[in-house]
Structure formats: C-alpha cells, structure tokens
Design an enzyme around this catalytic site. Sequence first.
Site, PDB file in Angstrom:
ATOM      1  N   ASN A 175      50.629 -46.389  72.855  1.00 54.18           N
ATOM      2  CA  ASN A 175      49.508 -46.817  73.967  1.00 54.18           C
ATOM      3  C   ASN A 175      48.596 -47.745  73.684  1.00 54.18           C
ATOM      4  O   ASN A 175      47.986 -48.714  74.476  1.00 54.18           O
ATOM      5  CB  ASN A 175      48.645 -45.544  74.534  1.00 54.18           C
ATOM      6  CG  ASN A 175      47.792 -44.885  73.250  1.00 54.18           C
ATOM      7  OD1 ASN A 175      48.137 -45.046  72.017  1.00 54.18           O
ATOM      8  ND2 ASN A 175      47.088 -43.846  73.686  1.00 54.18           N
ATOM      9  N   GLU A 274      44.666 -38.786  63.782  1.00 55.72           N
ATOM     10  CA  GLU A 274      43.904 -38.999  64.937  1.00 55.72           C
ATOM     11  C   GLU A 274      44.789 -38.757  66.143  1.00 55.72           C
ATOM     12  O   GLU A 274      46.050 -39.294  66.500  1.00 55.72           O
ATOM     13  CB  GLU A 274      44.011 -40.614  64.909  1.00 55.72           C
ATOM     14  CG  GLU A 274      42.794 -41.212  63.790  1.00 55.72           C
ATOM     15  CD  GLU A 274      41.448 -41.002  64.015  1.00 55.72           C
ATOM     16  OE1 GLU A 274      41.012 -40.695  65.122  1.00 55.72           O
ATOM     17  OE2 GLU A 274      40.524 -41.303  63.152  1.00 55.72           O
ATOM     18  N   CYS A 308      43.647 -41.672  74.443  1.00 56.54           N
ATOM     19  CA  CYS A 308      43.257 -40.501  73.689  1.00 56.54           C
ATOM     20  C   CYS A 308      41.840 -40.162  73.905  1.00 56.54           C
ATOM     21  O   CYS A 308      41.269 -39.116  74.258  1.00 56.54           O
ATOM     22  CB  CYS A 308      43.382 -40.468  72.289  1.00 56.54           C
ATOM     23  SG  CYS A 308      42.499 -41.751  71.593  1.00 56.54           S
ATOM     24  N   GLU A 482      38.377 -43.444  61.351  1.00 56.43           N
ATOM     25  CA  GLU A 482      38.939 -44.726  61.138  1.00 56.43           C
ATOM     26  C   GLU A 482      37.771 -45.788  61.659  1.00 56.43           C
ATOM     27  O   GLU A 482      37.234 -45.419  62.475  1.00 56.43           O
ATOM     28  CB  GLU A 482      40.531 -44.789  62.185  1.00 56.43           C
ATOM     29  CG  GLU A 482      41.362 -43.998  61.370  1.00 56.43           C
ATOM     30  CD  GLU A 482      42.689 -44.371  61.962  1.00 56.43           C
ATOM     31  OE1 GLU A 482      42.774 -44.740  63.132  1.00 56.43           O
ATOM     32  OE2 GLU A 482      43.727 -44.222  61.339  1.00 56.43           O
TER      33      GLU A 482
HETATM   34  P1  NAP Z   1      53.724 -38.954  69.613  1.00 55.59           P
HETATM   35  O1  NAP Z   1      54.823 -38.551  70.417  1.00 55.59           O
HETATM   36  O2  NAP Z   1      53.026 -37.864  68.845  1.00 55.59           O
HETATM   37  O3  NAP Z   1      54.083 -40.010  68.785  1.00 55.59           O
HETATM   38  C1  NAP Z   1      53.216 -40.709  67.877  1.00 55.59           C
HETATM   39  C2  NAP Z   1      54.285 -41.509  66.771  1.00 55.59           C
HETATM   40  O4  NAP Z   1      54.691 -40.292  66.048  1.00 55.59           O
HETATM   41  C3  NAP Z   1      55.212 -42.295  67.182  1.00 55.59           C
HETATM   42  O5  NAP Z   1      55.607 -43.281  66.314  1.00 55.59           O
HETATM   43  C4  NAP Z   1      56.454 -41.353  67.198  1.00 55.59           C
HETATM   44  O6  NAP Z   1      57.587 -41.986  67.003  1.00 55.59           O
HETATM   45  C5  NAP Z   1      56.241 -40.400  65.931  1.00 55.59           C
HETATM   46  N1  NAP Z   1      56.725 -39.469  65.773  1.00 55.59           N
HETATM   47  C6  NAP Z   1      57.120 -38.575  66.643  1.00 55.59           C
HETATM   48  N2  NAP Z   1      57.842 -37.428  66.185  1.00 55.59           N
HETATM   49  C7  NAP Z   1      57.807 -37.676  64.603  1.00 55.59           C
HETATM   50  C8  NAP Z   1      58.239 -36.956  63.548  1.00 55.59           C
HETATM   51  N3  NAP Z   1      59.045 -35.741  63.727  1.00 55.59           N
HETATM   52  N4  NAP Z   1      58.210 -37.399  62.456  1.00 55.59           N
HETATM   53  C9  NAP Z   1      57.425 -38.716  62.175  1.00 55.59           C
HETATM   54  N5  NAP Z   1      56.932 -39.271  63.369  1.00 55.59           N
HETATM   55  C10 NAP Z   1      57.193 -38.792  64.636  1.00 55.59           C
HETATM   56  O7  NAP Z   1      52.552 -39.455  70.440  1.00 55.59           O
HETATM   57  P2  NAP Z   1      52.558 -40.811  71.621  1.00 55.59           P
HETATM   58  O8  NAP Z   1      53.098 -40.246  72.670  1.00 55.59           O
HETATM   59  O9  NAP Z   1      53.350 -41.884  71.186  1.00 55.59           O
HETATM   60  O10 NAP Z   1      51.186 -41.122  71.669  1.00 55.59           O
HETATM   61  C11 NAP Z   1      50.207 -40.384  72.602  1.00 55.59           C
HETATM   62  C12 NAP Z   1      49.254 -39.614  71.947  1.00 55.59           C
HETATM   63  O11 NAP Z   1      48.825 -40.168  70.846  1.00 55.59           O
HETATM   64  C13 NAP Z   1      48.525 -38.826  72.862  1.00 55.59           C
HETATM   65  O12 NAP Z   1      48.229 -37.327  72.501  1.00 55.59           O
HETATM   66  C14 NAP Z   1      47.252 -39.414  72.518  1.00 55.59           C
HETATM   67  O13 NAP Z   1      46.012 -38.801  72.916  1.00 55.59           O
HETATM   68  C15 NAP Z   1      47.340 -39.840  70.971  1.00 55.59           C
HETATM   69  N6  NAP Z   1      46.366 -40.916  70.599  1.00 55.59           N
HETATM   70  C16 NAP Z   1      45.599 -40.435  69.948  1.00 55.59           C
HETATM   71  C17 NAP Z   1      44.593 -41.621  69.277  1.00 55.59           C
HETATM   72  C18 NAP Z   1      43.493 -41.072  68.449  1.00 55.59           C
HETATM   73  O14 NAP Z   1      43.026 -42.048  67.922  1.00 55.59           O
HETATM   74  N7  NAP Z   1      42.977 -39.845  68.273  1.00 55.59           N
HETATM   75  C19 NAP Z   1      44.681 -42.927  69.595  1.00 55.59           C
HETATM   76  C20 NAP Z   1      45.937 -43.251  70.564  1.00 55.59           C
HETATM   77  C21 NAP Z   1      46.646 -41.896  71.005  1.00 55.59           C
HETATM   78  P3  NAP Z   1      58.464 -42.295  68.497  1.00 55.59           P
HETATM   79  O15 NAP Z   1      57.696 -43.223  69.364  1.00 55.59           O
HETATM   80  O16 NAP Z   1      59.837 -42.828  67.940  1.00 55.59           O
HETATM   81  O17 NAP Z   1      58.647 -41.014  69.003  1.00 55.59           O
END
Ligand code: NAP
Length: 501
Positions: A175, A274, A308, A482
């Site tokens: 995102n 995060e 997020c 961060e």
């Molecule tokens: P996600 O599905 O958890 O994926 C995040 C990252 O983790 C991606 O690079 C993903 O790769 C990787 N990943 C997935 N499964 C994995 C595994 N088994 N082992 C290692 N890496 C793995 O999250 P998203 O859909 O990309 O992002 C949205 C989420 O991020 C929301 O929940 C949002 O709230 C959160 N977010 C939090 C913050 C914060 O600062 N707190 C900031 C931004 C977003 P792939 O892309 O290949 O699946």
Amino acid sequence: MAESVSSARLLEPQPAVLSDAERAAIDSVPTGLFLGGAWRETTGRLPVLDPATGQTLCAVSDATPADGLDALAAATAAQADWARTAPRARSDILLRAHRALLADADRLALIMTMEMGKPLPEARGEVAYAAEFFRWFAEEAVRLDGGYLPAPAGGARFLLTKQPVGPSLLITPWNFPMAMGARKIAPALAAGCTCVVKPAEQTPLSMLALAAILAESGVPAGVVNVVTTADPGALMTPLIADSRSRKLSFTGSTAVGKLLLEQCARTVMRTSMELGGNAPLLVFDDADLDTAVDGAFAAKMRNIGQACTAANRILVQRGIAAEFAERLAARMADLPMGRGTEPGVVVGPLIDADAVDKVATLVADARSRGATVLLGGTSADRPGTFYPPTVLTDVPDDAQLCHTEIFGPVAAIGTFDTEDEAVARANDTPYGLVAYVFTENLRRGLRVCEALETGMVGLNQGVVSNPAAPFGGVKESGLGREGGFTGIDEFLELKYIGVQT
Ligand code: NAP
C-alpha cells in the site's frame, strides 16, 4: 437481507497500452533481483499489473529460495565493512539518496501510480515522504549516543555503546510501496546494518527503482539486496531460520506478522512489527466541524482508504452526528474517479478484485445490520477494481467493518453519547495503532488521548505519519517504533562494558 455482492469487473491480463512517458518509466526499472550490487534475472517471472486496467506492465524476476540465501550471503559479507564505515560517510550516502529521490520524483511517482493505483499527486507525496526518511536518518546516523557511568558501589565504570544489530530482513506491503521500505532501509543503513528487502508481490517496481537509486547514491555492493517473489513463505522461511539473519522488520497484516513472530521465536530474532489497525475517529460535540470533516476526509481517503492508519470507525457525538455525516458525504461526493495517472483523479482503483469484493461484502453486511447508505454503497459502474466513496450512518458495533480493516473508501459512522462510552468503544478492539480525536476542549482532548490504547493519536488532525515522529502500535498492531528519535534503535544493540578502575 444483505444485498448480493457484485465483484469488480475483471479484465484479462494483457500487455498494457501505455503512453510513451509511461512506457519509458516502466522500462527504466531494472527487473532483476538486486544481489551483492548486481542485477540477476531469473527464468521465473512475476507479472506486474496496473490495477486500474488489469493489464500487465512488465514482469520481474521471481526469486527461488536459493536466490534468497544468496541475498543473505551478500548482506552478511558486506556487514562488517558497512558497520566500520564512518557514520559521516554513511550519512552522506543517505543524504545523496534523499536528493536523488526528490530529483527523480516525477518518474518514481508515475511508476508507483501505475503499479499500485494511487493518484499521481499522492504518489509524489509518498516519494517525498520516502525521501525524508533518508534525510532524517542521515541526520541520526551521526548522533549515535552512549554513556559513561560510575558503578554505584564505586571501583568500576560502565561504558554503554550501541552497535548495529547485523544483517536485517525487511518485508514490506503494497500500500506504500516505497515509503514502507524507506522507513526500514534508512535507519538500518544509518545504524550500520546491511539488509535483504522483500517488497510485496503486487508492487515490486517502486522498491527496485529505489534500489537502483541507492546504488547510484553510493550504497556499497551487498549493503542493500532486493528479492522479489511470488512465494514469500518459501523464500523468507529459510532466511528467518538462518542464524546469519539478526533482525526482522515487517510491515503488513497482523495475521502474517503473528506467523513471522512464531518463526522468529525459534532463533530469538529481534523483531519490529508494524501491523494492521482498526482506527477509531472520535468527534465530540465541541469540535470545530470544519476541522473534523477535513480530518476525517484525510484519515479516510488517503491512499483510497488502503492505509493501516485509515479511520475505520468514525464515532460522532449524537447531537452533531447528522450534520457531520452530511458534510463528510458532501466532501466525498463527486470525486473524480479513474486511473491515477489521469489529471484531477482523486479516487484511483483498489489494489485488486479481492479488495473490491471485501469492501462490497463489508458494506452489504453493515446494511443488513441496519446501517444507512448516505453516499455510494454500490460497486463502481466501470471496468477495473474501483469502489466509489461511500458514507454509511447508524453503523452498529456488531457490523463486520467495525472489526475488520475496511481498506477502501468507506466512511462508517456510528454515534455515542458520553466521553466514557466513546473511549470504551474506541478501545474495544485487539488493535491499537492510531486513533483520532476532534474536540476544541484541550482538557478533554488530552484526557481522551491518554485513555486511548493506541501507539499514536491525531488530535484535531487526520494524518499522523511523519518521518520525525515515532510510528507504531500497541496490542495486535505491533511491536517497536519506526521513524523519530528512536527509529534507529530498532537496528542497534545496546552493549554494556564493565571496566574495573
Ligand atoms: P500482508 O499480506 O501481510 O503482506 C505483507 C508482506 O508480507 C508482503 O511483502 C507479503 O508478500 C509478505 N508475506 C506474506 N506472507 C508471508 C510469509 N509467509 N512469509 C514472509 N512474508 C510474507 O499485508 P498486505 O496486504 O501487503 O498489506 C496490508 C496490511 O499491512 C494491512 O493489514 C495494513 O494495515 C498493514 N500495514 C501496516 C502498516 C503499519 O505501519 N502498521 C503500514 C502499512 C500497511 P506478498 O506480497 O507476496 O504476499
């Protein structure tokens, strides 16, 4: 009865028809893995789609687990020299990266918009936000502190020093495809750590473009390595299990974060997490309504709701709820929707069809439980993964969208009567990333801010992200901070040396 959910109208992936400038921007991005300072093309390819059209922009390399281990080997080999590099020299490189990112902002924003969907002005904003992390941590690189203390019993001195934690694994979401990486890479490098970065599958180009800029800015070979993959578990699990990795910094969903924490427990690896949020936005009846509507709009519509930090639950004191909802709906109505590259577009596409289905399902569920649609509420009448700005009122607490990240442009408004009730409902979630409070009463504002169980609060403002401020959550929203003065500590170990005198 929930109304049936209409899926995004999908287009078959096919090569994108791009303008010359768009094609040039896409072609400028290296498509290999960045390992040890060199680009490695793999036979496995990973298509990158434009979410606005469903068309294929290009294909990047799909790393195997062996490629991942090569990346870790490169980071490990570079670690000692990078840690020994003078802080001023590390700082100068980060400053060059800051300037290079700003100088290249138009190209980088265009790439980001095409792979992720956010409108160009927002993408430019993200490039500037990412660049600022490099400047902030260039300034922090030369301010590592320590201590020299007398032992309380006398006869000894305590020396305190900070050292880089070592090769770090950095995993980022789609995102904010550049800023989330910058928020990790800049402090890691400032602290003297090398890294292996794994960007999200859907948005690899912004990170690959950033890697090229870092190399041009003087980051030595092996200090930053980037691996792109369609199978993150297969790639990252061996790296997390490898004792050469000393740190995992992850930004993404709480579900994946928990899985990774379990893996990290096996080697007691340091982590920064995060994770997801469920931000409440509280509007008290003594709020300045213009400020509150502006804040709610920003907290809801930034990144088309896919943040997020997005205001997930808007709770308004009963006496002003109707007027607030009308004014927010007026603000969210008639916003130009389209591909983010088109001039004037405010509402771009969501990341994919699943995201649209999820939003539509949540809206249907809320309606079935009694919520009223003031604006939008039906899937966009156009191809691609669009969902129109939507305002729901009278949203009951048992609606699914009060417990799930909506990740779309849907403002879900409920009402409250008392301050205690507002705080209790705001805190009634396993998440604790950010909350927003709107009131002109300073005493109430501070009281409520202190009572909210979140890592961050926006008081009369709808955006909290700032490289100079500590970003992070409590409860299931994460571990660590961060940015800010403490962001570099995530990549440092405090060492105590006892000296007999
Ligand atoms: P996600 O599905 O958890 O994926 C995040 C990252 O983790 C991606 O690079 C993903 O790769 C990787 N990943 C997935 N499964 C994995 C595994 N088994 N082992 C290692 N890496 C793995 O999250 P998203 O859909 O990309 O992002 C949205 C989420 O991020 C929301 O929940 C949002 O709230 C959160 N977010 C939090 C913050 C914060 O600062 N707190 C900031 C931004 C977003 P792939 O892309 O290949 O699946």
